[in-house]
Design an enzyme around this catalytic site. Structure first.
Site, PDB file in Angstrom:
ATOM      1  N   GLU A   1       4.025  -8.860  25.547  1.00  0.00           N
ATOM      2  CA  GLU A   1       4.158  -7.468  26.003  1.00  0.00           C
ATOM      3  C   GLU A   1       2.929  -6.648  25.606  1.00  0.00           C
ATOM      4  O   GLU A   1       2.480  -5.796  26.344  1.00  0.00           O
ATOM      5  CB  GLU A   1       5.395  -6.816  25.412  1.00  0.00           C
ATOM      6  CG  GLU A   1       6.678  -7.404  25.935  1.00  0.00           C
ATOM      7  CD  GLU A   1       7.847  -6.987  25.079  1.00  0.00           C
ATOM      8  OE1 GLU A   1       8.122  -5.789  25.018  1.00  0.00           O
ATOM      9  OE2 GLU A   1       8.447  -7.877  24.438  1.00  0.00           O
TER      10      GLU A   1
ATOM     11  N   SER B   1      12.282  -4.220  15.664  1.00  0.00           N
ATOM     12  CA  SER B   1      12.933  -4.719  16.877  1.00  0.00           C
ATOM     13  C   SER B   1      12.329  -4.007  18.082  1.00  0.00           C
ATOM     14  O   SER B   1      11.416  -3.196  17.943  1.00  0.00           O
ATOM     15  CB  SER B   1      14.434  -4.447  16.823  1.00  0.00           C
ATOM     16  OG  SER B   1      14.662  -3.057  17.006  1.00  0.00           O
ATOM     17  N   LYS B   2      12.856  -4.318  19.251  1.00  0.00           N
ATOM     18  CA  LYS B   2      12.372  -3.733  20.512  1.00  0.00           C
ATOM     19  C   LYS B   2      12.253  -2.207  20.440  1.00  0.00           C
ATOM     20  O   LYS B   2      11.365  -1.619  21.036  1.00  0.00           O
ATOM     21  CB  LYS B   2      13.372  -4.042  21.635  1.00  0.00           C
ATOM     22  CG  LYS B   2      13.335  -5.458  22.066  1.00  0.00           C
ATOM     23  CD  LYS B   2      12.603  -5.556  23.386  1.00  0.00           C
ATOM     24  CE  LYS B   2      12.322  -7.021  23.689  1.00  0.00           C
ATOM     25  NZ  LYS B   2      11.024  -7.232  24.222  1.00  0.00           N
ATOM     26  N   ARG B   3      13.193  -1.603  19.731  1.00  0.00           N
ATOM     27  CA  ARG B   3      13.220  -0.145  19.630  1.00  0.00           C
ATOM     28  C   ARG B   3      11.875   0.435  19.166  1.00  0.00           C
ATOM     29  O   ARG B   3      11.532   1.552  19.457  1.00  0.00           O
ATOM     30  CB  ARG B   3      14.252   0.247  18.579  1.00  0.00           C
ATOM     31  CG  ARG B   3      15.482   0.869  19.117  1.00  0.00           C
ATOM     32  CD  ARG B   3      16.504   1.069  18.012  1.00  0.00           C
ATOM     33  NE  ARG B   3      16.566  -0.021  17.059  1.00  0.00           N
ATOM     34  CZ  ARG B   3      16.442   0.132  15.752  1.00  0.00           C
ATOM     35  NH1 ARG B   3      16.212   1.309  15.248  1.00  0.00           N
ATOM     36  NH2 ARG B   3      16.551  -0.921  14.949  1.00  0.00           N
ATOM     37  N   HIS B   4      11.151  -0.332  18.367  1.00  0.00           N
ATOM     38  CA  HIS B   4       9.913   0.189  17.786  1.00  0.00           C
ATOM     39  C   HIS B   4       8.693  -0.052  18.674  1.00  0.00           C
ATOM     40  O   HIS B   4       7.575  -0.018  18.211  1.00  0.00           O
ATOM     41  CB  HIS B   4       9.695  -0.452  16.411  1.00  0.00           C
ATOM     42  CG  HIS B   4      10.864  -0.248  15.495  1.00  0.00           C
ATOM     43  ND1 HIS B   4      11.747  -1.253  15.213  1.00  0.00           N
ATOM     44  CD2 HIS B   4      11.292   0.848  14.848  1.00  0.00           C
ATOM     45  CE1 HIS B   4      12.679  -0.783  14.402  1.00  0.00           C
ATOM     46  NE2 HIS B   4      12.429   0.478  14.173  1.00  0.00           N
TER      47      HIS B   4
END
Ligand code: GLU
Length: 492
Positions: free
Chosen positions: A263, A253-256
């Site tokens: 992006e 997810s975005k966290r990684h």
């Protein structure tokens, strides 16, 4: 038999690492077998559909530089490749299933199904899904009612049997049909097909021989196999790809780090680096070899190279790849790639401003200074600001080598000043030899001699290589910057 595989995204979100991995593996597999790679848009979910996602898909793959052989934009023998343009086909095939008694009309309203679900919840029943109420309505009666009543069409799952198939990676997979979702809807009451129907009909009509897809689809495959059986079609070979996790073992997810392909591009990741890294998420080709060109991947990929264990997406490793690919570029290539970032950063004047001929030449000539250490393209302009405009004279502390004093720094800068003109005319080796010799003669360390000089010329004690910078700026500019710095140090 010619291999034909496909990437079949649903345009309900932006393209991300998982999608790229699926697309790439299908592409590589097709190319490794001299086959065809097909793009098909699975846009049956009209509520979540958005044209932005389709545009994003095309832009992302354009940037990555790998192409399909047949697809919505290219056409091909099985056109159209967009499911919303194929509704008539699905209706025709599902009606044939009803005729043969392998699917049936269901007249249960959404309200009834809702009530059923609530009743079961209240009774804490373990049963879920449809209760097969319309399964046994006599076909003649059902056909008569279907002419006037709203209905869906459901698949009649053969009960009491097992569905077995061999996944190319996972081996034999066995499901009891009674555990498969009970008689799922194939055609909705508004005439739209469900994902399962459209997916199976299209894979068959498009001659798909291999389906490489994410493991989250494994649970749908028994149902798809039953559907192939109902149609009397030979199913493709299925291969469910290993999961991609973050470094913490959780779903990506975005966290990684960035997961949207856009992006990565904005962050200055090179497409070759991303493709190379993603090609290794769940596959291993050659012990110890990490750098692969697309051509190499196309010849080396095979289903035997896939790993069963989940793959780990590590942003730091991607950075390592990016740095490697930046170093492999020629100076001209790197300058062209970094130019948009430099313009955006206002390196040549106003933000977004284009460089003039002199600035272009300087930017190109500066590439050897940053190539060895840059990890992202966007870092390049930030490192080179001092070449394009005079940096402010830094704080005194920037000039002072370890264990020295501002007074000592000033003395060293005076010595450095005496070298600047000569260094501007020497190559790196010559400049290094001269600086070393001077340091020895003066009884100081080379690093200490260069610290104040570097701060005066580049505006910081940490900078791209100093001798190359002096050469690019020329003796005159360097001397004037040194003099400004000496002024400041003198004022102490
Ligand atoms: N449309 C599905 C998806 O979005 C395709 C699944 C498959 O490859 O069969 O992933």
């Amino acid at each position: 038999m010619e291999v034909r595989d496909r990437y079949a995204p649903s345009p309900t979100g932006f393209q991300h690492i998982g999608g790229l991995r699926t697309a790439l593996f299908n592409y590589l597999f097709a190319k490794s077998r001299n086959g065809k790679f097909i793009l098909r848009l699975e846009d049956t979910d009209r509520t979540r559909f958005d044209l932005t996602y389709v545009d994003n898909l095309y832009a992302s793959f354009e940037w990555l530089g790998f192409h399909w052989d047949e697809g919505p934009d290219l056409g091909g023998p099985a056109a159209p490749y967009v499911q919303s343009e194929r509704f008539e086909t699905y209706r025709k095939y599902v009606c044939a299933l009803v005729e043969e008694g392998r699917a049936y009309y269901c007249f249960c309203s959404a309200e009834r199904l809702d009530a059923l679900r609530r009743e079961r919840e209240a009774a804490r029943s373990s049963e879920s899904g449809y209760d097969r109420r319309c399964r046994d309505i006599a076909p003649e009666e059902a056909a008569r009612r279907a002419a006037g009543e709203p209905h869906t069409i459901r698949l009649k799952i053969p009960l009491g049997e097992k569905t077995v198939f061999t996944d190319a990676l996972l081996g034999v997979v066995e499901w009891k049909n009674d555990d498969v979702s009970p008689d799922p809807v194939l055609l909705k009451s508004d005439g739209f097909p469900t994902y399962h129907l459209a997916n199976v009909v299209d894979d068959h009509l498009m001659g798909i021989t291999h389906v490489l897809r994410a493991q989250e689809w494994l649970a749908s495959t028994p149902l798809h196999m039953i559907l192939y059986g109902a149609f009397g079609w030979v199913p493709p070979v299925f291969c469910h790809l290993p999961m991609v996790m973050g470094t913490d073992g959780k779903k990506l997810s975005k966290r990684h780090g960035a997961t949207g392909l856009d992006e990565f591009r904005k962050n200055g990741i090179l497409p070759e680096a991303l493709v190379n890294y993603v090609a290794l998420l769940g596959a291993s080709y050659e012990e110890g070899k990490e750098i692969y060109s697309m051509e190499e991947l196309c010849t080396r990929f095979s289903l035997e190279k896939l790993c069963k264990a989940p793959a780990v997406f590590d942003y730091r490793k991607l950075e390592w790849y990016n740095a490697r690919y930046i170093r492999m570029k020629t100076d001209a290539e790197l300058a062209a790639l970094a130019l948009p970032y430099a313009m955006e950063a206002g390196l040549f004047g106003a933000v977004g401003g284009r460089p003039d001929a002199g600035q272009i030449a300087l930017f190109n000539a500066a590439m050897p200074l940053v190539k060895e250490r840059a990890v992202f393209l966007y870092e390049i302009p930030a490192k080179l600001g001092y070449l394009f405009s005079e940096p402010p004279v830094p704080e005194t502390a920037e000039f002072v080598p370890k264990k020295s004093t501002p007074e000592g720094a000033r003395r060293l800068l005076v010595i450095g000043r005496g070298l600047a003109t000569a260094i501007a005319a020497l190559d790196n080796e010559g400049a290094e030899a001269l600086a070393k010799e001077t340091a020895e003669k003066e009884g100081v360390k080379l690093g200490d001699l260069l610290t104040p000089l570097r701060a005066a010329i580049t505006g910081s004690r940490v900078s791209p290589p100093l001798f190359g910078s002096i050469r690019l700026l020329g003796a005159e500019t360097c001397l004037s910057r040194i003099d400004r710095a000496l002024e400041k140090l003198k004022a102490l």
